[in-house]
Design a protein around this motif. Structure first.
Motif, PDB file in Angstrom:
ATOM      1  N   ILE A  97     -18.970   5.357  16.608  1.00 14.24           N
ATOM      2  CA  ILE A  97     -18.276   6.503  17.199  1.00 14.24           C
ATOM      3  C   ILE A  97     -19.179   7.378  18.052  1.00 14.24           C
ATOM      4  N   ASP A  98     -20.493   7.325  17.835  1.00 14.11           N
ATOM      5  CA  ASP A  98     -21.419   8.116  18.642  1.00 14.11           C
ATOM      6  C   ASP A  98     -21.874   7.395  19.905  1.00 14.11           C
ATOM      7  N   SER A  99     -21.456   6.137  20.015  1.00 15.26           N
ATOM      8  CA  SER A  99     -21.833   5.356  21.190  1.00 15.26           C
ATOM      9  C   SER A  99     -20.971   5.748  22.386  1.00 15.26           C
ATOM     10  N   PRO A 100     -21.513   5.678  23.605  1.00 20.61           N
ATOM     11  CA  PRO A 100     -20.689   5.933  24.798  1.00 20.61           C
ATOM     12  C   PRO A 100     -19.486   4.997  24.855  1.00 20.61           C
ATOM     13  N   ASN A 101     -19.645   3.801  24.288  1.00 19.83           N
ATOM     14  CA  ASN A 101     -18.550   2.835  24.231  1.00 19.83           C
ATOM     15  C   ASN A 101     -18.144   2.620  22.771  1.00 19.83           C
ATOM     16  N   GLN A 102     -17.261   3.472  22.310  1.00 23.79           N
ATOM     17  CA  GLN A 102     -16.801   3.351  20.932  1.00 23.79           C
ATOM     18  C   GLN A 102     -16.123   1.991  20.716  1.00 23.79           C
ATOM     19  N   THR A 103     -16.190   1.513  19.481  1.00 21.91           N
ATOM     20  CA  THR A 103     -15.470   0.301  19.104  1.00 21.91           C
ATOM     21  C   THR A 103     -14.158   0.696  18.447  1.00 21.91           C
ATOM     22  N   PHE A 104     -13.062   0.134  18.940  1.00 24.63           N
ATOM     23  CA  PHE A 104     -11.752   0.406  18.352  1.00 24.63           C
ATOM     24  C   PHE A 104     -11.070  -0.928  18.112  1.00 24.63           C
ATOM     25  N   MET A 105     -10.764  -1.194  16.841  1.00 33.04           N
ATOM     26  CA  MET A 105     -10.134  -2.467  16.481  1.00 33.04           C
ATOM     27  C   MET A 105      -8.794  -2.212  15.798  1.00 33.04           C
ATOM     28  N   ILE A 106      -7.866  -3.127  16.017  1.00 26.19           N
ATOM     29  CA  ILE A 106      -6.565  -3.095  15.359  1.00 26.19           C
ATOM     30  C   ILE A 106      -6.307  -4.500  14.831  1.00 26.19           C
ATOM     31  N   TYR A 107      -5.978  -4.595  13.557  1.00 25.37           N
ATOM     32  CA  TYR A 107      -5.791  -5.926  12.982  1.00 25.37           C
ATOM     33  C   TYR A 107      -4.879  -5.880  11.760  1.00 25.37           C
ATOM     34  N   TYR A 108      -4.262  -7.019  11.485  1.00 28.47           N
ATOM     35  CA  TYR A 108      -3.484  -7.159  10.260  1.00 28.47           C
ATOM     36  C   TYR A 108      -4.454  -7.271   9.092  1.00 28.47           C
ATOM     37  N   ASN A 109      -4.135  -6.568   8.015  1.00 27.75           N
ATOM     38  CA  ASN A 109      -5.005  -6.675   6.845  1.00 27.75           C
ATOM     39  C   ASN A 109      -4.169  -6.963   5.609  1.00 27.75           C
ATOM     40  N   LYS A 110      -4.840  -7.168   4.502  1.00 30.16           N
ATOM     41  CA  LYS A 110      -4.169  -7.548   3.265  1.00 30.16           C
ATOM     42  C   LYS A 110      -3.096  -6.529   2.909  1.00 30.16           C
ATOM     43  N   SER A 111      -1.880  -7.016   2.671  1.00 24.38           N
ATOM     44  CA  SER A 111      -0.747  -6.147   2.389  1.00 24.38           C
ATOM     45  C   SER A 111      -0.114  -6.542   1.065  1.00 24.38           C
ATOM     46  N   SER A 112       0.215  -5.538   0.271  1.00 20.90           N
ATOM     47  CA  SER A 112       0.846  -5.783  -1.021  1.00 20.90           C
ATOM     48  C   SER A 112       1.930  -4.742  -1.236  1.00 20.90           C
ATOM     49  N   TYR A 113       3.150  -5.215  -1.462  1.00 22.63           N
ATOM     50  CA  TYR A 113       4.277  -4.311  -1.662  1.00 22.63           C
ATOM     51  C   TYR A 113       4.880  -4.563  -3.044  1.00 22.63           C
ATOM     52  N   PRO A 114       5.165  -3.510  -3.784  1.00 19.34           N
ATOM     53  CA  PRO A 114       5.711  -3.692  -5.137  1.00 19.34           C
ATOM     54  C   PRO A 114       7.068  -4.397  -5.104  1.00 19.34           C
ATOM     55  N   GLU A 115       7.301  -5.259  -6.082  1.00 20.20           N
ATOM     56  CA  GLU A 115       8.602  -5.891  -6.241  1.00 20.20           C
ATOM     57  C   GLU A 115       9.597  -4.876  -6.801  1.00 20.20           C
ATOM     58  N   LYS A 116      10.886  -5.176  -6.688  1.00 20.09           N
ATOM     59  CA  LYS A 116      11.925  -4.266  -7.187  1.00 20.09           C
ATOM     60  C   LYS A 116      11.741  -3.973  -8.669  1.00 20.09           C
ATOM     61  N   GLU A 117      11.265  -4.972  -9.426  1.00 17.24           N
ATOM     62  CA  GLU A 117      11.083  -4.794 -10.864  1.00 17.24           C
ATOM     63  C   GLU A 117      10.047  -3.721 -11.176  1.00 17.24           C
ATOM     64  N   VAL A 118       9.061  -3.581 -10.288  1.00 13.80           N
ATOM     65  CA  VAL A 118       8.011  -2.578 -10.496  1.00 13.80           C
ATOM     66  C   VAL A 118       8.608  -1.179 -10.389  1.00 13.80           C
ATOM     67  N   TYR A 119       9.484  -0.974  -9.408  1.00 11.98           N
ATOM     68  CA  TYR A 119      10.149   0.320  -9.274  1.00 11.98           C
ATOM     69  C   TYR A 119      11.051   0.594 -10.479  1.00 11.98           C
ATOM     70  N   ALA A 120      11.641  -0.472 -11.017  1.00 12.39           N
ATOM     71  CA  ALA A 120      12.560  -0.315 -12.149  1.00 12.39           C
ATOM     72  C   ALA A 120      11.825  -0.003 -13.451  1.00 12.39           C
ATOM     73  N   LYS A 121      10.595  -0.491 -13.574  1.00  8.24           N
ATOM     74  CA  LYS A 121       9.835  -0.294 -14.813  1.00  8.24           C
ATOM     75  C   LYS A 121       8.810   0.836 -14.713  1.00  8.24           C
ATOM     76  N   GLY A 122       8.349   1.122 -13.508  1.00 12.60           N
ATOM     77  CA  GLY A 122       7.274   2.093 -13.347  1.00 12.60           C
ATOM     78  C   GLY A 122       5.921   1.424 -13.506  1.00 12.60           C
ATOM     79  N   ILE A 123       4.873   2.140 -13.157  1.00 11.88           N
ATOM     80  CA  ILE A 123       3.520   1.564 -13.159  1.00 11.88           C
ATOM     81  C   ILE A 123       2.620   2.222 -14.207  1.00 11.88           C
ATOM     82  N   HIS A 124       1.579   1.495 -14.567  1.00 10.05           N
ATOM     83  CA  HIS A 124       0.545   2.037 -15.459  1.00 10.05           C
ATOM     84  C   HIS A 124      -0.603   2.582 -14.607  1.00 10.05           C
ATOM     85  N   THR A 125      -1.028   3.793 -14.896  1.00 16.73           N
ATOM     86  CA  THR A 125      -2.145   4.410 -14.173  1.00 16.73           C
ATOM     87  C   THR A 125      -3.201   4.897 -15.164  1.00 16.73           C
TER      88      THR A 125
END
Length: 278
Positions: A97-125
């Motif tokens: 970020i301090d360089s005259p030519n900043q590096t900016f990248m955009i990419y798909y990354n690991k994605s995880s979405y809760p299943e419907k059952e998780v919303y129905a049961k709730g999560i442990h924290t």
């Protein structure tokens, strides 16, 4: 840093690059300022808020992201078109970020979405003693992230609630936290947490539905007196919490949490409908 990009291509300084070519990742230097955005039906959900927060993260450490909002938006859609993937998380990363030519990248990354059952049961924290040095800035802290991940795995939890030196819960390790007692919702003050995009929309939902929100940290010793709790985040929306350590909460049946979760989903669907490409 390691090459995190998934699928076939990523965007490296405006250009479409095969993920096998990892120059951008090899050259990355701290600080690493980032955002994670969920793509649904080809729409980057709440894009404006994510870009604004990324800029604020840079400003909080005295830096400036040079790429314009229009350029970022155009490059996101270029990435979607190149990979032909319309439902997955993407990551925006600004480095060198301090360089005259900043590096900016955009990419798909690991994605995880809760299943419907998780919303129905709730999560442990679990509770985890930690507080971030600059809570409003979204900057990579690999060491803290690894320590939290190790503890989450060891205790078979979904998320960790961060507890500060005074015993108050500020936020989740990758989420914002909301607690319900009676007909009131409690969440940590804006200055003490990363202001999640989902959090902001949840606050809007509460205002629209006349649900009172008190910006006040909850002490870990008062958790047993709660009627419910939920976490919010880009990939989880509003996710009920069933347990915090060994404390049980009937969050999945709480009428306040149900109203909020329904309101958020409606708001997200309206955004997608307005912004989807014809």
């Amino acid at each position: 840093m390691d090459n995190e990009a998934l699928l076939k291509y990523y965007i490296y300084n405006g250009e479409i690059v095969p993920i096998s070519k990892d120059d951008g990742f090899k050259e990355a230097t701290s600080p690493l300022i980032y955002e994670v955005i969920r793509i649904i039906d080809g729409v980057p959900v709440f894009l404006e808020g994510h870009i604004e927060r990324m800029r604020k993260s840079a400003e909080l450490i005295g830096k400036t992201i040079k790429k314009s909002d229009e350029e970022i938006t155009e490059e996101i859609h270029k990435l979607i078109d190149a990979n032909k993937e319309h439902n997955m998380n993407i990551k925006l990363l600004c480095t060198n970020i301090d360089s005259p030519n900043q590096t900016f990248m955009i990419y798909y990354n690991k994605s995880s979405y809760p299943e419907k059952e998780v919303y129905a049961k709730g999560i442990h924290t679990i509770l985890f003693d930690s507080e971030r040095e600059n809570p409003n800035a979204k900057i990579v802290n690999a060491d803290l992230r690894q320590r939290i991940n190790d503890e989450i795995k060891a205790q078979n939890a979904y998320e960790a609630l961060l507890v500060n030196r005074n015993g108050y819960i500020t936020e989740g390790s990758r989420s914002n936290m909301f607690f319900v007692k009676g007909d009131k919702v409690y969440t940590a003050p804006a200055g003490d947490v990363l202001l999640g995009i989902t959090r902001n929309e949840i606050m809007n939902v509460c205002r629209e539905r006349d649900i009172e929100v008190i910006e006040e940290e909850v002490h870990k010793n008062s958790l047993k007196g709660l009627d419910g709790a939920f976490m919010t985040g880009t990939s989880v929306n509003a996710l009920p919490i069933a347990t915090i350590d060994d404390i049980k909460l009937d969050s999945v049946n709480n009428h306040i949490i149900k109203r909020i979760a329904e309101g958020y989903l409606q708001k997200m669907q309206e955004y997608i409908k307005i912004n989807i490409k014809k």
